[in-house]
Design a protein around this motif. Structure first.
Motif, PDB file in Angstrom:
ATOM      1  N   HIS A   1      -9.068   9.184  -0.796  1.00  0.00           N
ATOM      2  CA  HIS A   1      -9.377  10.597  -1.018  1.00  0.00           C
ATOM      3  C   HIS A   1      -8.819  11.405   0.142  1.00  0.00           C
ATOM      4  O   HIS A   1      -8.909  10.981   1.301  1.00  0.00           O
TER       5      HIS A   1
ATOM      6  N   TRP B   1      -2.309   6.596   1.350  1.00  0.00           N
ATOM      7  CA  TRP B   1      -2.131   7.645   0.346  1.00  0.00           C
ATOM      8  C   TRP B   1      -3.097   7.542  -0.832  1.00  0.00           C
ATOM      9  O   TRP B   1      -3.423   8.549  -1.473  1.00  0.00           O
ATOM     10  N   ARG B   2      -3.602   6.352  -1.141  1.00  0.00           N
ATOM     11  CA  ARG B   2      -4.513   6.218  -2.275  1.00  0.00           C
ATOM     12  C   ARG B   2      -5.937   6.685  -1.966  1.00  0.00           C
ATOM     13  O   ARG B   2      -6.741   6.861  -2.874  1.00  0.00           O
TER      14      ARG B   2
ATOM     15  N   ARG C   1       0.783  -1.233   0.000  1.00  0.00           N
ATOM     16  CA  ARG C   1       0.000   0.000   0.000  1.00  0.00           C
ATOM     17  C   ARG C   1       0.820   1.291   0.000  1.00  0.00           C
ATOM     18  O   ARG C   1       0.255   2.361  -0.220  1.00  0.00           O
ATOM     19  N   SER C   2       2.098   1.230   0.287  1.00  0.00           N
ATOM     20  CA  SER C   2       2.892   2.451   0.352  1.00  0.00           C
ATOM     21  C   SER C   2       3.492   2.791  -1.002  1.00  0.00           C
ATOM     22  O   SER C   2       3.674   1.921  -1.860  1.00  0.00           O
ATOM     23  N   ARG C   3       3.841   4.068  -1.157  1.00  0.00           N
ATOM     24  CA  ARG C   3       4.494   4.476  -2.405  1.00  0.00           C
ATOM     25  C   ARG C   3       5.920   3.954  -2.478  1.00  0.00           C
ATOM     26  O   ARG C   3       6.418   3.641  -3.559  1.00  0.00           O
TER      27      ARG C   3
ATOM     28  N   ARG D   1      -8.428  10.171   4.238  1.00  0.00           N
ATOM     29  CA  ARG D   1      -7.200   9.423   4.490  1.00  0.00           C
ATOM     30  C   ARG D   1      -7.001   9.125   5.969  1.00  0.00           C
ATOM     31  O   ARG D   1      -6.594   8.035   6.355  1.00  0.00           O
TER      32      ARG D   1
END
Length: 505
Positions: A368, A365-366, A321-323, A372
């Motif tokens: 809205h 982060w994904r 899930r993280s960038r 978040r």
């Protein structure tokens, strides 16, 4: 949806005295994730105390369930399957015949566990899911109760007793008064229960989970997570005594108690009540991990067992899930500087939780922007984590919330705040502020934070932004860093364009 190609799914089929269950895990790791879980209440051991045999209708239901489980195992492309059977199949006169049928249906060998093996696997389940477990593990099934001493991952005194819910109902003729006599007689045979005095008792099994769920509902507990739910022993004793005096009709009116558990919960409460009186533990701690997870843990290498289950689970979630998982690792090192002298000093457990929070810092982060904070809080607060108690879980959830919402008070987080003390709450706010400041410079990308370190100088908190990061300085960076410094009771100073110097410590 196919399972990840780099995973080797593992299935455990557990043929118990009351239920038959299939759990498929994504892999045999320190933090395995269940990808499929199904239970069928068959009541195999319902009449074993009086007849000595498995219930005929239960056998029929169990074989039907196992036939379905085999199809699911094949459909999920399981790499390895372990099948275990417990008290009812072990003790029944017709147990061997049933096991032979089960093996034919499943196309796999069934391991019939001895009482000691049941106790050991249940204890390993506790070891795998509760950090630094120290106490007695008790696994209450339909046919038996297994007790074992767990201290620092080492297992010692163990015993199995015929005190499962279905067996007690059968042996007592449905009389709680008679069941109490049976329970007391069995506990009188154990001369080492006093070793549990002042320690935790880890309660395993669906009946005790149902009892804990009732307690959660009665106390309006702010988390619905069952694992590591802790009840003071005196409070648990009063509650268990209340429940074991309830009639079936009164239990039928409790919506938080499933109809399938209504019959056995009073007997489970009775066993817990008598056990607390004999053992005098400090607290009752619910473990949702038992013999199945203990079996999986027993298959791991020593190297894998030594890993921290909480941090491993956080790594897996961050990878999904993280960038940038690398940036999350860098946050661990970057925030280390905040918690060295002269800053607030951490215990090893606080450091562990901070590193977990760093790994989870970017998982929302994904979502809205308006949601978040809420989504991150809920994902962490109710996530499938082990190796963390409820105050620790609340700390992680609050940190994720402050990371996204800023240092505000909100109804969404107020219930979780009840689970932490003032110092822990302040640490969550400090970390949330640190994550917000770091993100303004690193933008969740790796390779930046190691070159923009923090340090203390006197009453100042220093943040270096050397070339080529000097142009990242700005008003929002300044505001967020000031918020962090204020929480640490320091004056903020951002040093822009100075030669890079590694922070001391």
């Amino acid at each position: 949806m196919a399972l990840r190609n780099d995973r080797a799914p593992v299935a455990v089929v557990d043929i118990g005295s009351n239920s038959v269950r299939l759990i498929v895990y994504d892999d045999a790791t320190r933090a395995p994730a269940p990808v499929y879980n199904e239970k069928v209440l068959c009541g195999l051991g319902r009449s074993i105390a009086t007849t000595g045999k498995l219930e005929a209708s239960g056998v029929s239901r169990a074989l039907r369930a196992l036939r379905r489980f085999r199809a699911l195992i094949e459909q999920l492309h399981v790499d390895r399957t372990e099948v275990i059977a417990t008290a009812a199949a072990r003790e029944a006169e017709n147990g061997p015949d049933f096991i032979a049928q089960a093996e034919q249906v499943l196309g796999r060998q069934v391991t019939v566990l001895s009482g000691n093996m049941e106790a050991e696997l249940a204890a390993l389940g506790v070891v795998s899911g509760i950090y630094a477990a120290d106490g007695f593990a008790g696994d209450l099934g339909g046919g038996s109760l297994e007790l074992i001493d767990v201290r620092g991952g080492r297992l010692s005194d163990a015993m199995t007793m015929p005190l499962g819910g279905l067996r007690l109902i059968d042996a007592s003729g449905g009389s709680l008064k008679k069941a109490r006599e049976i329970v007391d007689a069995e506990f009188s045979k154990v001369d080492w229960l006093e070793k549990g005095r002042g320690r935790d008792f880890y309660a395993i099994g669906g009946t005790w989970r149902a009892l804990a769920r009732l307690h959660m509902a009665q106390t309006s507990y702010p988390l619905s997570v069952m694992h590591n739910y802790r009840i003071d022993a005196d409070e648990a004793l009063k509650f268990a005594a209340l429940i074991d005096h309830q009639s079936q009709s009164s239990l039928a009116g409790i919506r938080d108690l499933s109809s399938a558990r209504r019959e056995t919960v009073p007997y489970g409460a009775l066993v817990l009540e008598r056990l607390i009186k004999q053992m005098k533990p400090r607290s009752i701690v619910i473990s949702v991990l038992g013999i199945r997870e203990g079996l999986l843990y027993s298959l791991l290498s020593e190297e894998e067992r030594a890993k921290d289950p909480l941090l491993e689970a956080c790594v897996h979630l961050a990878e999904q899930r993280s960038r940038s998982i690398e940036n999350s690792y860098e946050l661990c090192d970057w925030t280390d500087a905040l918690f060295r002298v002269p800053g607030p000093v951490e215990t090893p457990e606080q450091t562990r939780l901070r590193h977990a929070a760093c790994l989870l810092s970017d998982i929302g982060w994904r979502a809205h922007p308006d949601y978040r904070g809420a989504q991150s809080l809920n994902l962490v607060a109710h996530g499938d984590f082990v190796g963390v108690d409820h105050p620790g879980r609340a700390f992680l959830a609050l940190t994720a919330y402050y990371r996204n919402e800023g240092l505000v008070k909100d109804d969404l987080s107020q219930r979780l705040i009840e689970l932490v003390d003032k110092e822990t709450l302040k640490r969550a706010r400090i970390l949330g502020a640190a994550f917000r400041a770091a993100h303004m410079v690193a933008a969740a990308m790796p390779g930046v934070l190691p070159h923009t370190p923090l340090s203390y100088e006197g009453n100042r908190l220093i943040w270096q932004l050397p070339e080529p990061y000097a142009n990242l300085e700005g008003e929002r960076v300044e505001r967020r860093f000031k918020s962090l410094a204020n929480l640490l009771e320091r004056e903020p100073e951002i040093r822009v364009g100075t030669p890079f110097q590694l922070a001391a410590g």
